[in-house]
Write a protein that holds these residues in place. Structure first.
Motif, mmCIF file in Angstrom:
data_model
loop_
_atom_site.group_PDB
_atom_site.id
_atom_site.type_symbol
_atom_site.label_atom_id
_atom_site.label_comp_id
_atom_site.label_asym_id
_atom_site.label_seq_id
_atom_site.Cartn_x
_atom_site.Cartn_y
_atom_site.Cartn_z
ATOM 1 N N SER A 230 92.856 49.634 33.586
ATOM 2 C CA SER A 230 91.520 49.251 34.047
ATOM 3 C C SER A 230 91.348 47.741 34.088
ATOM 4 O O SER A 230 90.542 47.226 34.868
ATOM 5 N N TYR A 231 92.077 47.017 33.271
ATOM 6 C CA TYR A 231 91.958 45.552 33.262
ATOM 7 C C TYR A 231 93.277 44.848 33.586
ATOM 8 O O TYR A 231 93.298 43.639 33.817
ATOM 9 N N GLN A 232 94.376 45.601 33.638
ATOM 10 C CA GLN A 232 95.666 45.013 33.980
ATOM 11 C C GLN A 232 96.415 45.960 34.921
ATOM 12 O O GLN A 232 97.444 46.533 34.570
ATOM 13 N N PRO A 233 95.904 46.100 36.154
ATOM 14 C CA PRO A 233 96.571 47.014 37.100
ATOM 15 C C PRO A 233 97.930 46.470 37.498
ATOM 16 O O PRO A 233 98.182 45.262 37.452
ATOM 17 N N ILE A 234 98.816 47.381 37.868
ATOM 18 C CA ILE A 234 100.142 46.961 38.310
ATOM 19 C C ILE A 234 100.198 46.992 39.835
ATOM 20 O O ILE A 234 99.354 47.597 40.490
ATOM 21 N N LYS A 235 101.190 46.321 40.397
ATOM 22 C CA LYS A 235 101.399 46.308 41.850
ATOM 23 C C LYS A 235 102.769 46.927 42.109
ATOM 24 O O LYS A 235 103.772 46.516 41.530
ATOM 25 N N LEU A 236 102.790 47.939 42.970
ATOM 26 C CA LEU A 236 104.025 48.657 43.269
ATOM 27 C C LEU A 236 104.384 48.511 44.747
ATOM 28 O O LEU A 236 103.506 48.309 45.589
ATOM 29 N N SER A 237 105.663 48.623 45.033
ATOM 30 C CA SER A 237 106.143 48.673 46.414
ATOM 31 C C SER A 237 106.919 49.974 46.607
ATOM 32 O O SER A 237 107.713 50.352 45.749
ATOM 33 N N TYR B 149 105.520 54.768 55.714
ATOM 34 C CA TYR B 149 105.448 53.345 56.029
ATOM 35 C C TYR B 149 103.993 52.905 56.234
ATOM 36 O O TYR B 149 103.240 53.514 56.987
ATOM 37 N N GLY B 150 103.615 51.842 55.555
ATOM 38 C CA GLY B 150 102.271 51.292 55.689
ATOM 39 C C GLY B 150 101.201 52.023 54.912
ATOM 40 O O GLY B 150 100.032 51.641 54.932
ATOM 41 N N LYS B 151 101.580 53.089 54.209
ATOM 42 C CA LYS B 151 100.604 53.859 53.432
ATOM 43 C C LYS B 151 100.755 53.539 51.951
ATOM 44 O O LYS B 151 101.756 53.005 51.508
ATOM 45 N N PHE B 152 99.730 53.848 51.191
ATOM 46 C CA PHE B 152 99.749 53.738 49.723
ATOM 47 C C PHE B 152 100.046 52.305 49.255
ATOM 48 O O PHE B 152 100.779 52.082 48.300
ATOM 49 N N GLU B 153 99.489 51.339 49.978
ATOM 50 C CA GLU B 153 99.680 49.944 49.612
ATOM 51 C C GLU B 153 98.523 49.389 48.789
ATOM 52 O O GLU B 153 98.548 48.231 48.397
ATOM 53 N N THR B 154 97.502 50.213 48.541
ATOM 54 C CA THR B 154 96.371 49.742 47.750
ATOM 55 C C THR B 154 96.672 49.887 46.260
ATOM 56 O O THR B 154 97.403 50.787 45.840
ATOM 57 N N ASN C 299 97.996 52.695 41.135
ATOM 58 C CA ASN C 299 97.668 52.847 39.720
ATOM 59 C C ASN C 299 97.265 54.267 39.359
ATOM 60 O O ASN C 299 97.357 54.656 38.192
ATOM 61 N N ILE C 300 96.836 55.053 40.334
ATOM 62 C CA ILE C 300 96.675 56.496 40.105
ATOM 63 C C ILE C 300 98.040 57.091 39.759
ATOM 64 O O ILE C 300 98.184 57.864 38.806
ATOM 65 N N LEU C 301 99.056 56.719 40.534
ATOM 66 C CA LEU C 301 100.412 57.205 40.275
ATOM 67 C C LEU C 301 100.910 56.753 38.912
ATOM 68 O O LEU C 301 101.531 57.529 38.179
ATOM 69 N N MET C 302 100.633 55.498 38.556
ATOM 70 C CA MET C 302 101.088 54.990 37.264
ATOM 71 C C MET C 302 100.380 55.701 36.121
ATOM 72 O O MET C 302 100.996 56.036 35.109
ATOM 73 N N ALA C 303 99.095 55.966 36.273
ATOM 74 C CA ALA C 303 98.322 56.635 35.221
ATOM 75 C C ALA C 303 98.853 58.038 34.961
ATOM 76 O O ALA C 303 98.845 58.517 33.814
ATOM 77 N N CYS C 304 99.325 58.708 36.015
ATOM 78 C CA CYS C 304 99.772 60.099 35.896
ATOM 79 C C CYS C 304 101.287 60.210 35.755
ATOM 80 O O CYS C 304 101.835 61.310 35.903
ATOM 81 N N TYR C 305 101.968 59.124 35.490
ATOM 82 C CA TYR C 305 103.422 59.151 35.500
ATOM 83 C C TYR C 305 103.996 59.905 34.301
ATOM 84 O O TYR C 305 104.866 60.759 34.440
#
Length: 518
Positions: free
Chosen positions: A171-178, A189-194, A199-205
């Motif tokens: 919530s205060y330190q989001p990560i950036k993924l590629s 391609y071009g999707k899921f860049e937000t 961070n939804i994916l990271m939260a549920c990993y």
């Protein structure tokens, strides 16, 4: 404990106890009063504790009991319940009061964390003023189901306002993924860049979470998550079972690459030194080949050779037959491919990206190994039209207006440079016979790097298993070889740290090469 030791412990506890009470009450004055009360009771037991452990156990037990009583008293004093009287326009009044009334603020907080099933029904009833029958018709639900959802919503809100809500680190330190894709048809391609999707994916990993738990992990109301969650499920990046979500693709974090770097530190150091010595030894002979751009500055030429060596080694190893036959998983669209996310480097200076464009008609290939220390990543800017124009510039100048427009784009992007009245490619261009000579000078260095890497595949698999949730281990076992190209970052970092490589500020783009055949 002696009197002095006891007094010192009480004094040390005062600040931490105040912070603890403040985190539980969100009220400065209440926290101050509660902390004083807890410490006052604790100070009366001076002769009751044989050691510090017994003292701390008593203090925190006292704190827990006093805070529990404070919650009970507070609820009796000013509990505001959601009932059938809050409707028909009174919601606006509730919002105005919420800023001043702590209890109403907590109600609105809990409402934002309800998932869509509960939230739609309760908002329709209390905000829109719809009856149970109207809600039943609006959402095609039975009236008994509407009543059940209303009851459960009120229950969840009542329970929630008495809880301390701890938002997750994301919530205060989001990560950036590629997103990394290796396969034929890329449906992603071009999707899921937000950052929200990532961070939804990271939260549920590592854990299966429901919408409300994801909301708390990210500090984002569920209403803003629902569409992204549905899209992630649609593309098979997120699995849903009984209202719980779990990420369905690997996420390779900084910790994975740091762990790999530690385990391969000496090997990478030796490899870096071999590359440096080899390039230094052949620089003059490379210039003698006489390809277009061979007169570039020494630093640019070193960038070109290092990039080619690394590209030929790490990227080309994926095309080696025999033991490297990749066992592609099948995605939700029936495509054989690998999909996984990689956590971005916050400094970004040494991240690499690779691509190639082949024009079969004109026998040309553009080889990229973008290095951000030298500026923007270029491989995403290449196109068929621009490649053909670069090839044309080797023979003649632009003549039509459309050709001139494309050349202007090439100059702006840095692929070409204007010298007087001429426009020339701003990258090395190597003909087939020149390429053969260059490969001969490199000797067997790329093959040695490939062999060294393949010998260490089990190390990558082991590290991945240590950082991967159980349901994805079989997937990461198959993709271990795809992570070798990230070693480039460490090799180039080492070469820059010793000053052997420098950022290319002027002159030819050394990390992008056009290879002309025939």
């Amino acid at each position: 404990m002696t009197h002095d030791e006891y007094s010192e412990q009480i004094a040390q506890m005062s600040k931490s106890m105040f912070r603890y009470c403040l985190s539980r009450t969100n009220s400065y004055s209440d926290a101050e009063d509660l902390a004083q009360e807890i410490l006052l009771i604790s100070s009366k037991g001076e002769n009751s504790f044989p050691n510090e452990k017994a003292f701390y156990a008593f203090v925190w037990r006292t704190a827990e009991n006093i805070l529990r009583q404070w919650y009970r008293d507070k609820n009796r004093r000013d509990t505001t319940e959601l009932d059938d009287t809050i409707s028909d326009g009174s919601w606006e009044a509730l919002e105005e009061q919420a800023a001043e009334n702590e209890q109403l603020r907590l109600i609105t907080r809990e409402l934002s964390h309800l998932n869509s099933n509960y939230r739609h029904v309760i908002v329709s009833h209390y905000v829109d003023g719809l009856s149970v029958k109207d809600i039943s018709e609006r959402f095609s639900l039975s009236q008994s189901m509407v009543k059940y959802l209303l009851f459960q919503s009120r229950k969840r809100i009542r329970e929630g306002i008495n809880m301390e809500r701890n938002y997750g680190k994301l919530s205060y330190q989001p990560i950036k993924l590629s997103l990394f894709f290796w396969g034929e048809k890329n449906n992603y391609y071009g999707k899921f860049e937000t950052k929200l999707c990532q961070n939804i994916l990271m939260a549920c990993y590592y854990d299966r979470l429901n919408e409300e738990q994801i909301s708390l992990q990210l500090g984002v109301p569920t209403a803003y998550l629902e569409d992204d969650i549905k899209e992630l499920v649609k593309y098979g990046l997120l699995n849903e079972k009984s209202g719980l979500y779990q990420t369905n693709v690997p996420i390779i974090t900084h910790e994975v690459f740091d762990d790999l770097a530690r385990k391969n530190e000496q090997i990478l150091r030796d490899m870096t030194e071999d590359i440096r010595k080899k390039v230094d030894a052949i620089l003059d002979k490379v210039r003698e080949i006489g390809f277009y751009g061979s007169d570039m500055p020494k630093n640019s030429l070193k960038w070109m050779l290092v990039s080619l060596i690394l590209r030929m080694s790490y990227w080309s190893m994926l095309h080696v037959e025999s033991d490297l036959e990749l066992d592609y998983p099948t995605d939700i669209f029936g495509e054989k491919c690998f999909r996984f996310f990689i956590e971005d480097d916050p400094c970004g200076s040494f991240e690499t990206g690779i691509s190639a464009y082949n024009d079969r008609e004109d026998d040309c290939a553009i080889a990229f190994w973008d290095v951000e220390i030298n500026g923007m990543a270029l491989h995403s800017e290449i196109s068929e039209t621009r490649v053909k124009m670069l090839m044309m510039l080797m023979e003649r100048q632009p003549q039509t207006e459309s050709e001139k427009l494309v050349c202007a784009e090439l100059v702006e992007l840095g692929f070409a440079i204007k010298e007087g009245d001429e426009i020339k490619p701003n990258l090395p261009c190597i003909k087939e016979d020149e390429w053969d000579k260059l490969i001969g000078l490199l000797s067997n260095l790329p093959e040695e790097i490939v062999d060294c890497a393949l010998d260490r595949t089990d190390i990558i698999r082991k590290v991945l298993r240590e950082h991967t949730p159980a349901h994805l281990i079989k997937y990461t076992d198959k993709m271990a070889v795809l992570l070798y190209y990230k070693e480039v970052k460490h090799i180039m970092r080492s070469l820059c740290e010793i000053g052997w490589l420098l950022p290319i500020k002027d002159g030819m783009i050394g990390t992008t090469v056009m290879i002309l055949e025939g």
